[in-house]
Design a protein around this motif. Sequence first.
Motif, PDB file in Angstrom:
ATOM      1  N   LEU A   1     -13.833 -50.090 -13.372  1.00 20.98           N
ATOM      2  CA  LEU A   1     -13.309 -50.725 -12.775  1.00 20.98           C
ATOM      3  C   LEU A   1     -12.109 -51.524 -13.802  1.00 20.98           C
ATOM      4  N   LYS A   2     -12.587 -51.819 -14.397  1.00 20.00           N
ATOM      5  CA  LYS A   2     -11.270 -52.397 -15.745  1.00 20.00           C
ATOM      6  C   LYS A   2     -10.415 -51.291 -16.000  1.00 20.00           C
ATOM      7  N   ARG A   3     -11.459 -50.020 -16.975  1.00 18.11           N
ATOM      8  CA  ARG A   3     -11.313 -48.727 -17.405  1.00 18.11           C
ATOM      9  C   ARG A   3     -10.493 -48.297 -16.322  1.00 18.11           C
ATOM     10  N   ARG A   4     -10.334 -47.973 -15.151  1.00 16.44           N
ATOM     11  CA  ARG A   4      -9.813 -47.049 -14.295  1.00 16.44           C
ATOM     12  C   ARG A   4      -8.799 -47.714 -13.338  1.00 16.44           C
ATOM     13  N   GLY A   5      -8.157 -48.992 -14.218  1.00 13.60           N
ATOM     14  CA  GLY A   5      -6.799 -49.650 -12.412  1.00 13.60           C
ATOM     15  C   GLY A   5      -7.280 -50.358 -12.156  1.00 13.60           C
ATOM     16  N   PHE A   6      -8.804 -50.493 -11.794  1.00 12.75           N
ATOM     17  CA  PHE A   6      -8.864 -51.732 -10.967  1.00 12.75           C
ATOM     18  C   PHE A   6      -9.228 -52.719 -11.494  1.00 12.75           C
TER      19      PHE A   6
ATOM     20  N   GLY B   1     -34.192 -41.003 -14.284  1.00 10.38           N
ATOM     21  CA  GLY B   1     -35.600 -41.038 -16.138  1.00 10.38           C
ATOM     22  C   GLY B   1     -35.475 -42.614 -16.734  1.00 10.38           C
ATOM     23  N   ALA B   2     -35.497 -42.885 -17.934  1.00  8.83           N
ATOM     24  CA  ALA B   2     -36.591 -44.181 -18.115  1.00  8.83           C
ATOM     25  C   ALA B   2     -35.720 -45.212 -18.384  1.00  8.83           C
ATOM     26  N   SER B   3     -34.622 -44.672 -18.783  1.00  4.24           N
ATOM     27  CA  SER B   3     -33.636 -45.885 -19.208  1.00  4.24           C
ATOM     28  C   SER B   3     -32.905 -46.501 -18.207  1.00  4.24           C
ATOM     29  N   TRP B   4     -32.368 -47.825 -18.418  1.00  6.40           N
ATOM     30  CA  TRP B   4     -32.255 -48.515 -16.495  1.00  6.40           C
ATOM     31  C   TRP B   4     -29.775 -47.754 -16.850  1.00  6.40           C
ATOM     32  N   PHE B   5     -29.749 -47.829 -18.430  1.00  8.10           N
ATOM     33  CA  PHE B   5     -28.378 -47.862 -18.879  1.00  8.10           C
ATOM     34  C   PHE B   5     -28.518 -46.228 -18.124  1.00  8.10           C
ATOM     35  N   GLY B   6     -29.049 -45.934 -18.172  1.00  6.51           N
ATOM     36  CA  GLY B   6     -28.769 -43.963 -17.800  1.00  6.51           C
ATOM     37  C   GLY B   6     -29.118 -44.367 -16.372  1.00  6.51           C
ATOM     38  N   THR B   7     -29.381 -45.172 -16.017  1.00  4.88           N
ATOM     39  CA  THR B   7     -28.884 -44.974 -14.288  1.00  4.88           C
ATOM     40  C   THR B   7     -27.795 -45.837 -14.016  1.00  4.88           C
ATOM     41  N   ILE B   8     -27.693 -46.785 -15.113  1.00  2.64           N
ATOM     42  CA  ILE B   8     -26.140 -47.429 -14.427  1.00  2.64           C
ATOM     43  C   ILE B   8     -25.456 -46.389 -14.929  1.00  2.64           C
ATOM     44  N   ASP B   9     -24.537 -45.670 -15.533  1.00  2.00           N
ATOM     45  CA  ASP B   9     -23.548 -44.883 -15.928  1.00  2.00           C
ATOM     46  C   ASP B   9     -23.965 -44.043 -14.940  1.00  2.00           C
ATOM     47  N   LEU B  10     -24.855 -43.664 -14.365  1.00  2.00           N
ATOM     48  CA  LEU B  10     -24.646 -42.900 -13.645  1.00  2.00           C
ATOM     49  C   LEU B  10     -23.788 -43.222 -12.019  1.00  2.00           C
ATOM     50  N   GLY B  11     -24.492 -43.999 -11.911  1.00  2.00           N
ATOM     51  CA  GLY B  11     -24.368 -44.899 -10.593  1.00  2.00           C
ATOM     52  C   GLY B  11     -22.715 -45.498 -10.575  1.00  2.00           C
ATOM     53  N   VAL B  12     -22.173 -46.503 -11.816  1.00  6.45           N
ATOM     54  CA  VAL B  12     -21.193 -46.555 -12.054  1.00  6.45           C
ATOM     55  C   VAL B  12     -19.872 -45.250 -11.970  1.00  6.45           C
ATOM     56  N   THR B  13     -20.167 -44.618 -12.504  1.00 11.73           N
ATOM     57  CA  THR B  13     -19.879 -43.316 -12.456  1.00 11.73           C
ATOM     58  C   THR B  13     -19.369 -42.368 -11.337  1.00 11.73           C
ATOM     59  N   HIS B  14     -20.391 -42.529 -10.438  1.00  9.68           N
ATOM     60  CA  HIS B  14     -20.308 -41.982  -8.749  1.00  9.68           C
ATOM     61  C   HIS B  14     -19.540 -43.090  -7.836  1.00  9.68           C
ATOM     62  N   VAL B  15     -20.092 -44.337  -8.218  1.00  9.30           N
ATOM     63  CA  VAL B  15     -18.579 -45.353  -7.351  1.00  9.30           C
ATOM     64  C   VAL B  15     -17.660 -45.332  -7.478  1.00  9.30           C
ATOM     65  N   VAL B  16     -17.258 -45.276  -8.606  1.00  2.77           N
ATOM     66  CA  VAL B  16     -15.977 -45.781  -9.414  1.00  2.77           C
ATOM     67  C   VAL B  16     -15.133 -44.557  -9.087  1.00  2.77           C
ATOM     68  N   THR B  17     -15.216 -43.043  -9.035  1.00  7.89           N
ATOM     69  CA  THR B  17     -15.191 -41.979  -9.045  1.00  7.89           C
ATOM     70  C   THR B  17     -14.729 -41.684  -7.283  1.00  7.89           C
ATOM     71  N   VAL B  18     -15.631 -42.310  -6.691  1.00  5.93           N
ATOM     72  CA  VAL B  18     -15.094 -41.937  -5.015  1.00  5.93           C
ATOM     73  C   VAL B  18     -14.088 -43.278  -4.507  1.00  5.93           C
ATOM     74  N   LEU B  19     -14.465 -44.112  -5.476  1.00  7.67           N
ATOM     75  CA  LEU B  19     -12.819 -45.075  -5.453  1.00  7.67           C
ATOM     76  C   LEU B  19     -11.575 -44.723  -5.356  1.00  7.67           C
ATOM     77  N   GLU B  20     -11.563 -43.895  -6.957  1.00  3.94           N
ATOM     78  CA  GLU B  20     -10.292 -43.415  -7.290  1.00  3.94           C
ATOM     79  C   GLU B  20      -9.864 -42.174  -6.044  1.00  3.94           C
ATOM     80  N   GLU B  21     -11.006 -41.408  -5.768  1.00  2.49           N
ATOM     81  CA  GLU B  21     -10.832 -41.091  -4.815  1.00  2.49           C
ATOM     82  C   GLU B  21     -10.392 -41.352  -3.483  1.00  2.49           C
ATOM     83  N   THR B  22     -10.914 -42.733  -2.969  1.00  4.11           N
ATOM     84  CA  THR B  22     -10.609 -43.173  -2.120  1.00  4.11           C
ATOM     85  C   THR B  22      -8.845 -43.543  -2.107  1.00  4.11           C
TER      86      THR B  22
END
Length: 507
Positions: A37-42, A407-428
Amino acid sequence: MSTDTDSLAFGEARRPLDHEIVIIGAGFAGMGAAIELKRRGFDDFVILERRSDVGGTWRDNTYPGVAVDIPSFTYSYHFEPNPGWSRAFAPGAELMDYALRVADKYRLRDHLRCDCDVLSADYDDVDGVWTLILASGEQIVCRFLISCHGVLVTPREPNIRGLADFRGKVLRSTAWDHDYDLTGKRVAVIGTGATALQIVPAIAPATAHLDVYQRTAIWVVPKVDPTIPRAVQWGFRRLPLTQRAVRTATTALSDGIVVLGAVYHRQLPLLTKAIETICRAQLFVQVRDKQTRAALTPRYGFGCKRPSFSNSYFRAFNRDDVELVTDPIERITADAITTASGVTRKVDAIVLATGFKVFDIPYTVRGVDGADLAKLWETDRKQAYQGATVPQFPNLFLIPGPYGVSGASWFGTIDLGVTHVVTVLEETRKRGATRVAPTPEAHSRFLHKMLRQVEHGVFKSDGCAGSNSYYVDEHGDAPFLRPSLGLFTWFSVSRFDRDDYSFTNDR
C-alpha cells in the motif's frame, strides 16, 4: 473534512472516516499488504493487531522445536531476502526476528495499533463504509477493509470427554507456557500433525515418559536441513543473485512436492508414488520396531494431508520411554487418559497439537443486508473470487480467502493476494469509485472453475479416504489450496479482467 460530496476525494465518505483502509492482522500477510500500500501511494491506513506486536504465527508459536516447515530461502518476502538464516529450515525465533526487522525497516509501526481485538465488522450499505467494533468498545470507520487474520489462526479444541476435568498441565502450541518444566514428567501429546512432528522429538529427552496419541498417520519427507556457513551467508549478502537462485530452486522443489503431487495427481500419479517411496524408505530406516513402523505408515495417498519435513520424529519412537498410541481416546480424567480398549495411562501434562479451524474468521463479518460471511461459508460453501473477494461484501479483501493459498510457500500466497488486492484498489481509485465488489457472474464462474480443477487433484481420489484432512471441508470441497501451479495462478490473479468487478460511487 469537506461536506461538499461532489469534491470528495478517493475513499472519503459522508460519514467521517477514521482511516481510508484498515488492515486486520500484523502477521506477514498484514505487513506485506501495508508495504505494498505504501509503495503504491496509499498512506491513510492502520494495522490493527490483537496481540502486543507484529509477527503473527512466529510471535504466538514458541513451543519446543518450532521451525519453519519449508526451506527458509522460500519463506521470506521476495523483495526482502534474509541472507542470515542459520539453517535451511530456520528456527522460529529467527522468523520472529525477521518480522521485527521488516516492521522497522519499512516503518510499519507508524501505522500499527497493537492490543486491538476486533469483535465485528459491519458494512453500511447506505454510506458504503465498514464499522469495526473493538473489544475495548471503540468504533473505527473505514472505507476499505483488508483482513489478514490468517488461515490457521483458531486452534481446534478436541472434543474429548473429560478434558475439562484434567487437573494436570494442559499445553497448547500457540500459547506455550515456558515456565512449566517437563523434566521428569509423564506427558501425552494428542495429535500427529506438523506441529507434533516438531514438539515430540524436542521434548522426548526431558520427559519421564511420553505417549503420542495418533488418529491419522502423516507422510514425513526427509528434511535436508544443513547449517548455513558464515561464508555462504556472506556470499548471499555480497551477491544477492545467488540467494535468489537458491530461493527459486527451493520454491520449485517445495511446489513440486506439494502442488504437483496434490493438484495434478491424476496426470502425474508416478510423482506421488515416488515421493511415497522416499517417505516409506525413511520410515523403514529410522524406526526399528515393525509394529510401530506399520502404525506410522499412512493408509492414504501422499498429498491428501499436508505433509511435513523431519529427520527426528520417527527416531523418537525408538526410545523406550516413548509410546505411540493409536487406540482412540475414550475419556480424560483428573490424572489419566483412558482409551477405547480400556487401557488407562497416568499423565502429568497434556500437549494439544490438534490443529486449527481452516478459514475461521475470529470476528463477525456482516455485509450487504446483514449477510454473515461465516454463516454463508457454513451453509453454502467456502468461496471467494480469486481467493480474495465476495460479492455480498463490498470493499472487503481477504488475504487469503478460499482458493487463495498457492503452492507450499506462505510468502508466495501473500505476494499473490497483496498484488491482487492493491491492484483492485488502484483501479477503484482510477475510476473514482467508492465501492468495489466482484460481480456475481465472475464470482460464480471462478468458483465453478476451481471446483472443476479440484476434481483432477488428489483430494477427490479414492486414496484420500480416511485421511482426516483439513484440506477437505464439511461440504466435501477442498478450498484451502488453489488447484493450479503458481505460474498459472499468478497470471490469473494479476491479469484478471477488470470488468469482473463492479465499481460504483456512493457519493
